[in-house]
Design an enzyme around this catalytic site. Sequence first.
Site, mmCIF file in Angstrom:
data_model
loop_
_atom_site.group_PDB
_atom_site.id
_atom_site.type_symbol
_atom_site.label_atom_id
_atom_site.label_comp_id
_atom_site.label_asym_id
_atom_site.label_seq_id
_atom_site.Cartn_x
_atom_site.Cartn_y
_atom_site.Cartn_z
ATOM 1 N N ALA A 1 0.864 -1.174 0.000
ATOM 2 C CA ALA A 1 0.000 0.000 0.000
ATOM 3 C C ALA A 1 0.906 1.230 0.000
ATOM 4 O O ALA A 1 2.087 1.146 0.352
ATOM 5 C CB ALA A 1 -0.876 -0.011 1.247
ATOM 6 N N GLY B 1 0.468 -5.182 0.620
ATOM 7 C CA GLY B 1 -0.676 -5.178 -0.290
ATOM 8 C C GLY B 1 -0.342 -5.749 -1.653
ATOM 9 O O GLY B 1 -1.221 -6.215 -2.371
ATOM 10 N N GLU C 1 -0.782 -9.375 -1.186
ATOM 11 C CA GLU C 1 -2.224 -9.591 -0.970
ATOM 12 C C GLU C 1 -2.981 -9.524 -2.296
ATOM 13 O O GLU C 1 -3.880 -10.322 -2.549
ATOM 14 C CB GLU C 1 -2.750 -8.572 0.028
ATOM 15 C CG GLU C 1 -2.214 -8.804 1.436
ATOM 16 C CD GLU C 1 -2.654 -7.743 2.399
ATOM 17 O OE1 GLU C 1 -2.328 -6.554 2.180
ATOM 18 O OE2 GLU C 1 -3.343 -8.079 3.378
ATOM 19 N N GLU D 1 4.078 -5.817 7.042
ATOM 20 C CA GLU D 1 3.300 -4.769 7.697
ATOM 21 C C GLU D 1 3.661 -4.584 9.167
ATOM 22 O O GLU D 1 3.603 -3.478 9.689
ATOM 23 C CB GLU D 1 1.808 -5.060 7.571
ATOM 24 C CG GLU D 1 1.239 -4.834 6.188
ATOM 25 C CD GLU D 1 1.370 -6.043 5.274
ATOM 26 O OE1 GLU D 1 2.201 -6.932 5.528
ATOM 27 O OE2 GLU D 1 0.629 -6.067 4.271
HETATM 28 N N1 T1G Z 1 4.684 3.413 -0.016
HETATM 29 C C1 T1G Z 1 5.173 4.624 -0.389
HETATM 30 N N2 T1G Z 1 6.484 4.848 -0.717
HETATM 31 C C2 T1G Z 1 7.302 3.783 -0.652
HETATM 32 C C3 T1G Z 1 6.858 2.498 -0.270
HETATM 33 C C4 T1G Z 1 5.479 2.331 0.051
HETATM 34 N N3 T1G Z 1 4.955 1.151 0.393
HETATM 35 N N4 T1G Z 1 7.929 1.666 -0.309
HETATM 36 C C5 T1G Z 1 8.992 2.406 -0.692
HETATM 37 N N5 T1G Z 1 8.626 3.667 -0.897
HETATM 38 C C6 T1G Z 1 9.486 4.763 -1.363
HETATM 39 C C7 T1G Z 1 10.566 5.098 -0.349
HETATM 40 O O1 T1G Z 1 10.073 6.009 0.613
HETATM 41 C C8 T1G Z 1 11.636 5.706 -1.232
HETATM 42 O O2 T1G Z 1 11.224 7.028 -1.527
HETATM 43 C C9 T1G Z 1 11.512 4.905 -2.542
HETATM 44 O O3 T1G Z 1 10.194 4.323 -2.515
HETATM 45 C C10 T1G Z 1 12.533 3.797 -2.653
HETATM 46 O O4 T1G Z 1 12.396 3.025 -1.450
HETATM 47 C C11 T1G Z 1 -2.819 -3.019 2.996
HETATM 48 C C12 T1G Z 1 -1.227 -1.881 4.852
HETATM 49 C C13 T1G Z 1 10.255 -2.067 -1.607
HETATM 50 C C14 T1G Z 1 12.104 -3.246 -0.401
HETATM 51 O O5 T1G Z 1 6.318 -2.200 3.987
HETATM 52 O O6 T1G Z 1 10.498 -2.298 2.026
HETATM 53 O O7 T1G Z 1 0.820 -2.858 2.199
HETATM 54 O O8 T1G Z 1 13.180 8.252 -0.452
HETATM 55 O O9 T1G Z 1 14.723 3.491 -0.624
HETATM 56 O O10 T1G Z 1 15.967 0.132 -0.717
HETATM 57 O O11 T1G Z 1 -1.837 -4.877 4.008
HETATM 58 O O12 T1G Z 1 11.097 0.307 -0.169
HETATM 59 O O13 T1G Z 1 13.182 7.718 -2.906
HETATM 60 O O14 T1G Z 1 11.572 9.421 -1.987
HETATM 61 O O15 T1G Z 1 13.298 1.661 0.404
HETATM 62 O O16 T1G Z 1 15.202 -0.506 -3.094
HETATM 63 C C15 T1G Z 1 3.814 -2.792 3.064
HETATM 64 C C16 T1G Z 1 8.076 -0.922 2.146
HETATM 65 C C17 T1G Z 1 3.134 -1.469 3.132
HETATM 66 C C18 T1G Z 1 7.360 -2.239 1.876
HETATM 67 C C19 T1G Z 1 12.574 -1.278 -1.838
HETATM 68 N N6 T1G Z 1 5.005 -2.704 2.242
HETATM 69 N N7 T1G Z 1 9.151 -0.671 1.194
HETATM 70 O O17 T1G Z 1 13.745 -0.957 -1.106
HETATM 71 O O18 T1G Z 1 14.188 1.411 -1.940
HETATM 72 S S1 T1G Z 1 1.707 -1.513 4.172
HETATM 73 C C20 T1G Z 1 6.192 -2.378 2.800
HETATM 74 C C21 T1G Z 1 10.312 -1.387 1.265
HETATM 75 C C22 T1G Z 1 0.620 -2.512 3.332
HETATM 76 C C23 T1G Z 1 -1.530 -3.723 3.279
HETATM 77 C C24 T1G Z 1 -0.571 -2.951 4.103
HETATM 78 C C25 T1G Z 1 11.394 -0.966 0.301
HETATM 79 C C26 T1G Z 1 11.553 -1.914 -0.893
HETATM 80 P P1 T1G Z 1 12.368 8.178 -1.726
HETATM 81 P P2 T1G Z 1 13.719 2.408 -0.797
HETATM 82 P P3 T1G Z 1 14.885 -0.005 -1.728
#
Ligand code: T1G
Length: 693
Positions: A63, A102, A105, A125
């Site tokens: 998400a 998500g 999911e 999450e």
């Molecule tokens: N939402 C918004 N921005 C995100 C994002 C996300 N989910 N993930 C990464 N970014 C942005 C981050 O801030 C950065 O921005 C750029 O992307 C590169 O990220 C309903 C509720 C995918 C392994 O927890 O683990 O789904 O600084 O530097 O090292 O059940 O990003 O460049 O402006 O980390 O290559 C669940 C979170 C969400 C994954 C890539 N998903 N992201 O790593 O790049 S909650 C997560 C990561 C959810 C549902 C629930 C990592 C990555 P900027 P980065 P990276």
Amino acid sequence: MPEVVSYALDGDIAVITVDNPPVNALSLPVRRGLAACFERFAGDASAKAAVLICSGRTFIAGADITEFDKPIEEPWLPKVVHYIEDLAKPVVAAIHGTALGGGLETAMGCHYRVAVAAAQVGLPEVSLGLLPGATGTQRLPRLAGVEAALNAMISGRPMPAKVAHEKGVLDAIIDGDLKAGAVAFARDLVKAGKGPRKVREIALDAASLPAGFFSDYRKSIARETRGFFAPEQIIKCVEAAVSLPYDQAVKRENELFMQCMTSPQSRAQRHLFFAEREVSKVPDVPKDTALRPIHQVAVVGGGTMGGGIAMNFANVGIPVILKEINQEALDRGMAIIRGNYEGPVKKGRMSQEAMDKCMALITPTLDYKDLGNADLVIEAVFETMAVKEIVFKELDAVCKQGAILASNTSTLNVDEIAAFTRRPEDVIGLHFFAPANVMTLLEIVRGAKTSNEVIATSMALAKTIRKIGVLVRVCFGFVGNRMFFPYVREAQRMMLEGVPPERVDRVAFEWGMAMGPHGVSDLSGLDVFDKLNKEWKDKPNDPAYCRMIHALVEKGRLGQKSGAGIYKYEGRTPVPDPEVTALAKAEAERLGVQQVEVSDEEIIERLLFAMINEGALILDEGIAMRASDIDVVFCHGYGMPRHRGGPMKYADEVGLAKVVAAMEKYRARYGDLYWTPAPLLARLAKEGKTFNG
Ligand code: T1G
């Protein structure tokens, strides 16, 4: 602006592509785009099946975390997931990169899932203080089994595609081009007359679990998840999955998801997520600053720290020379490194081959001349300026032009160290945290003359060695230790006031700290603190300041390493020692320190607000660039729990006005020296603002 979700036909297979850089997060436009494209697929008689795929570097990574503090707009993700699942024609998710949260999911709402071998899938999450809120808690147990699903959701760790395939989360691993492979997979389904296969129809039966499964599972994670809200909610969702009809269980999941999302803990962890990405942004160092290539590293000093530091480079394939003063010390240093590798090898977390490869990259030497070609030299010798001077003058004489000369000093003035050389622009602080091969924090200390190139290279190097690099300026103790000193100071003061050390440590541990202040003092070595206090030029004018540390060191009680310190040790188990209690009482009488009854709340306030006030002074002085940088320092270097978000975020959650009010209470009792609110804190509190904006 290109479409974030597009629809195309590859023969009789619809290909729906998400293109929302950088990670294809499920923002509102993406959710709307998915709904529109799958509706189009439903009505497109020429399309017999569909493939959901993503452009860029990864499948949907979750998400859109930036949307969580705004009202969630329709279509909510669970609705999109159920729409896909209820289609009359099969949908195949084609995964590369990291299908997380998500993203997984959505893929589990599809009827089949294929991936390239390098892909990873997971439900992280929990690391945001959340739970998989788009039916993930219901689907992953159905695909991977209850225990494996719980482990994946409680740890937040992704599974490599191979493991996910073995567990049944993925149906196939695609060799070669993912899109072509996924389309072929879909076409084969059509040929075989295989229609939609709904994950939610896979039966889950509580009776299939061992008696007491959930209570045993709760016990197994109790210690690591103490004080942490989200893990218990995840377990409740999985209990619902095995005991309630699917629709009721999904409703339960949504209720618990909303409780998590509105919790201070989730706000704290989402804050940290962005803070950890903000740290690498340095306003006054242009993004395109040239980086110096680092092909050869050297470490001077093969003690515990030097050995651990050397490992960081060997672990990522960078050759490193380890220099010591004599053969005995060098042999001891190499033995420390070997021992650090043998542990994971014995536990099966590292292969013998990988260990041998790392060891082969570490070259011992006694001769400074061998450092002449190093691109980076890190000094990790005794923490006295006299020894630093000797080492840096040697380095200045032998190292090539352009070599970066770094000190691992934890407190000393990097400008003074730089002045021992003719190249202060090449000198920087790289402060690692013990154990240096494990702790993820790296404090990067810029001197007044450190060049932008050296700063930018150091920041990039932190990522290379898998550390979080936080750029700070020079002061005694920089950010982390300077804030840790008042935290220890208050613990020490309470000891004199008759508060048992084990009680202070228990309260701090239950608050979430990995270890209480007294346990940490004993672990680090009371002599280390005592020496630092001696080196600290403008130490507080307070005869009671950390008095018990000095008194114990004088008695040869150095902490764990000498078998006794604040506690006495049976192995590594700390045991309260009546001798120390008596000594504290005697010291208190000698110093005229009153005995005080304190509540648990007071213990936390005094430990943390003293630290927070120092953090406000640090921000006022420009030693740290952002309050969120300070939060990253404490969650990566001092065992502060992520669900507190770091000291400054915690202060924001408590409310700065409350912090100031509590400080005024202690100021009335102890005077201005320690409890005068920092100007920034007082101003923000007065204006009703927060540290983190
Ligand atoms: N939402 C918004 N921005 C995100 C994002 C996300 N989910 N993930 C990464 N970014 C942005 C981050 O801030 C950065 O921005 C750029 O992307 C590169 O990220 C309903 C509720 C995918 C392994 O927890 O683990 O789904 O600084 O530097 O090292 O059940 O990003 O460049 O402006 O980390 O290559 C669940 C979170 C969400 C994954 C890539 N998903 N992201 O790593 O790049 S909650 C997560 C990561 C959810 C549902 C629930 C990592 C990555 P900027 P980065 P990276």
